[in-house]
Design an enzyme around this catalytic site. Sequence first.
Site: not given
Ligand SMILES: [Zn+2]
Length: 742
Positions: A522-523, A526, A529
Amino acid sequence: MRNIVLFVGASTLAGLPACASAPEPAPRATSTPTASAASSAASIPAVPTAPNEKNPLLEKWTGPFGGVPPFAQVKIESFEAVILAGMDEQRREIDAIAKTPAAPTFDNTIAAMEDMGRTLDRVMVFYGVWAATMNGAEFQAIERAMAPKLAAFSDEITQNEALFKRIEAIYNSPDKAKLTPEQQRLVWRRYTSFVRAGAKLDAAAKKRVAEINQRLASLYTNFSQNVLADEENYIVVIEKEADLEGLPESVRAAAAAVAKTKGMEGKWVITNTRSSVEPFLTYSTRDDLREKVWKNFVSRGDNGDARDNKKIISEILKLRAERAKLLGYETHAHLGLENAMGKTPERAMGRMEEVWPAAVSRVREEVADMQALANKAGLKRKIQPWDYRFYAEKVRKAKYNLDENEVKPYLQLEKLREGMFWVAEQLFGFTFAPVSNVEVVHPDVRVFEVKDKSSGKHVGIWYFDPYARKGKRSGAWMTAYRMQERFKGEVTTIVSNNSNFVKGKEGEPILISWSDAQTLFHEFGHALHGLSSNVTYPSLAGTRVARDYVEFPSQLLEHWLSTPELLEKFAVHYQTGKPMPKELAAKIEKAATFNQGFGTVEYLSSALVDMKLHLAGDKDIDAGAFERDTLKALGMPSEIVMRHRTPQFSHVFAGDGYSAGYYSYLWSDTLTADAYNAFTEAKGPYDAAVAERLRKHVFSVGDTIDPAEGYRAFRGKDAGTEALMKKRGFVTKGAKKLAGKK
Ligand SMILES: [Zn+2]
């Protein structure tokens, strides 16, 4: 949604205190709802630094990759001076823009603002890193002193009338149509963020907004420091080995390691953080100890002592409501949602209420399964909240023949990191290579250079700070030390991932749980992104997107953890080196929707309480009573507590970032579930054409386009809730197609 993670903290100026936090410089009042408002320059003290005194933190970053943060140069005692010096520099820059004799143009005003506050931005990177990972008594005193000053500075900018007049003139000028779409969006963001911060108010209202913001900044800091204190102080010390019954070796080793760092060698310490508490609640066979550990954890900020947060919450809510009214909004929730993808609290509530009943009825089934199993094992009472994880684990074993401890030996932290790199290469063509010539804040931190595989071009740097330590906030998060931009020459990004894995025995690989592995991905989502950003202006770069959109790329990346290609190569046994057996992977896949009732109710109850607190207007609110009454009205199952109870809800009360915004995770996950289908409907998770569309319309665009349009360009349609309901294993009948939005 076990993969929800905690957030950075209160110290960022206007920051997104979420698990993705791009540094939000005070000056760039951006789309963060209530980032800033107004105050007078008179309230800002003179800068105390002597003009000749050079502090390395004020200098441009030097070294490789366009410069890197000189973490080794930080002296806590100089933070105040360097922040004030950075403010002063920016004050001069703003003055120059505001007093430009030439008529306002995009270049002499909007673009010029993109180039201001560089020094303060850099200083705030160090400040943010210290707040989140190197916190201690000395730093906390500085935080308390600086929080209101930083809030006042933010207001000083948005309340600068001459500056706002120029922005307004550009916003209203017919010439705006001649700008590029990205420039037009930047103008819109600047203008609306100034207006939303109070730029159009009269002098008296501006003064009041500024007062409110400064008071809130102090309250956020207190709230956050109280939670941290309760996490550090309310620990459970275990003296006898017999009391560890049921705990796997890795959990025992971690607890022993913590005891050692606290000078209690030979004992075991369960700290009051999620990463320590959840495994204990899952495995300990001791009802009494589970209850004790659970009570500590859910009572953070709610102990009726000097660190109790409930009064702080009442005051925060009251001030937010007053500010929203002053700014012309019905409630704080209406203010917060306006520029998000959700647009109105009603739409966000609608989405949550659509999912809630299905989640609650799933919980009833889960509890029935657990109760039957527990009764058989001799339990003479009803399942309690501190039993949920323990018996859920037993049901998982019984139903799916799946044991977390069977999975863990295949989940080595370092192998999974390599796996994430591999996914980034497959999807986005990134390669990662370790570098050693870069200063770090702590010896645990490692640094990697990211390059584009086909061109060999430098893309950015990724810092990895994986382990828990004293003074580091719990949870996991991504943050950016530098945003990508190119309007004054190519600047590449610097991003970091932070988590709280507990170091085990020296020299042994760190084995993590499946849900921790999901958080890791998940991190990293980011981070990708941020790394994929390909925009012109830093205010629109990377993760600086609407808060109910920012969790979409990160949640999406979690899906690649369970792909067979990844498991085959990287989920290898720490002793034998053999890949995870196909049958085990299949069992994990089959059990993917297991316990989703719990996860969804735990999360949604927090999101609903958050929204209702901020829809209540300026009533006097007793945080404890409001939480109890709201949950009762919702029909909250008694076997579950909110994932973040109000007195410890740092997303919402340690800053403005996720206030009336915790629904964002559900909103984003609706997109996530639908977006992953784009891959499965094509050639699969590694389909190059779909990945390219994802990069082009989602990961690389930052906030240069409306997120709903970006999503539509990627997917060819809007996301409905069907995919989300299916992903969580809920009944899909009646799931409505959501109307498209502009
Ligand atoms: Zn998050």
